[in-house]
Design an enzyme around this catalytic site. Structure first.
Site, PDB file in Angstrom:
ATOM      1  N   HIS A   1      42.719  44.726 -56.992  1.00  0.00           N
ATOM      2  CA  HIS A   1      42.519  44.429 -58.413  1.00  0.00           C
ATOM      3  C   HIS A   1      43.861  44.242 -59.110  1.00  0.00           C
ATOM      4  CE1 HIS A   1      40.406  44.117 -62.159  1.00  0.00           C
ATOM      5  NE2 HIS A   1      40.940  45.211 -62.668  1.00  0.00           N
TER       6      HIS A   1
ATOM      7  N   ASP B   1      42.620  44.997 -68.955  1.00  0.00           N
ATOM      8  CA  ASP B   1      41.902  45.125 -67.683  1.00  0.00           C
ATOM      9  C   ASP B   1      40.578  44.395 -67.788  1.00  0.00           C
ATOM     10  OD1 ASP B   1      40.828  45.839 -65.273  1.00  0.00           O
ATOM     11  OD2 ASP B   1      41.012  47.998 -65.566  1.00  0.00           O
TER      12      ASP B   1
ATOM     13  N   CYS C   1      40.256  38.579 -61.167  1.00  0.00           N
ATOM     14  CA  CYS C   1      41.098  39.414 -62.036  1.00  0.00           C
ATOM     15  C   CYS C   1      42.490  38.811 -62.222  1.00  0.00           C
ATOM     16  CB  CYS C   1      41.208  40.821 -61.475  1.00  0.00           C
ATOM     17  SG  CYS C   1      41.625  40.912 -59.710  1.00  0.00           S
TER      18      CYS C   1
END
Length: 242
Positions: free
Chosen positions: A106, A123, A186
């Site tokens: 991530h 995030d 991401c």
């Protein structure tokens, strides 16, 4: 074409066929692609003023995991001129295997804003990266001031960081972040948010008012999942032709 064949050398970043295959997706982006895009943004939006810093992913990772604070100051903080930057962008990665690169799952983005003296964490999977973002924040929060030189008894020179003006140590805050709709994009959100910040900062230097946080909320959304990989591939192809 061989996976190791070089496709593009840009600034200090080398992209290979294997990197382009990752970018074509659907895959989790690697360090090289984000490093390239950060280098491109820095060159495109920051060449003149040089008051915003996009820290390469490998350097951000080193900050988060290096135990030798003095080495960080001497090798990275001073050469990168942290104290002269209005905005500093760090990538956050969850790789726990320090012996192997690109093992994380991530990406997120940690931004230091000197005008507010805080770190904002973006995030695209809320809560997924808080531990790793705080780890990086704790490692770098003391480096946002200015450096002073001191000498030891044996005459060796060392650099120490002063506090950030008269303010307290920068604080950490989770930022409202557009959310990804899959498990692998991401890195695209990190690059897209970084681009919006750089563009906003470039416009702000030219006298345009506004809030870069609002710009991120307004301009970054899940639509990038269908468009951004192709846009970056086209950018690489265009740079190859130059």
């Amino acid at each position: 074409m061989d996976d190791k064949e070089i496709v593009l050398s840009y600034k200090d970043v080398v992209l290979r066929v294997s990197d382009l295959n990752i970018l074509k997706g659907p895959c989790y982006l690697n360090d090289q692609i984000i490093d390239f895009y950060f280098a491109y943004l820095s060159s495109s939006y920051n060449a003149d003023a040089n008051d915003i810093l996009l820290v390469p992913p490998s350097t951000s990772y080193w900050f988060a995991n290096c135990q030798d604070q003095q080495s960080l100051v001497n090798d990275f903080v001073e050469p990168l001129k942290f104290s002269s930057k209005k905005l500093i962008l760090f990538t956050v990665n969850d790789n726990e295997d320090f012996s192997a690169a690109e093992r994380g799952t991530h990406w997120s983005l940690l931004v230091y804003d000197r005008s507010q003296n805080y770190f904002l964490h973006f995030d695209s999977l809320p809560g997924m990266h808080r531990y790793h973002a705080l780890k990086l924040y704790k490692a770098v929060k003391g480096f946002m001031g200015t450096a002073s030189e001191s000498s030891s008894k044996d005459g060796a020179k060392t650099l120490k960081m002063k506090a950030v003006g008269s303010a307290a140590v920068p604080f950490f805050k989770e930022a409202k972040t557009p959310q990804q709709t899959n498990g692998f994009d991401c890195g695209l959100y990190v690059m897209a948010i970084a681009e919006v910040i750089c563009l906003w900062h470039s416009c702000e230097r030219n006298g345009n008012d506004g809030d870069w946080l609002s710009a991120v909320e307004r301009e970054v959304n899940a639509y990038l999942e269908t468009t951004m990989r192709g846009e970056v591939l086209k950018l690489i192809e265009d740079l190859r032709k130059q």
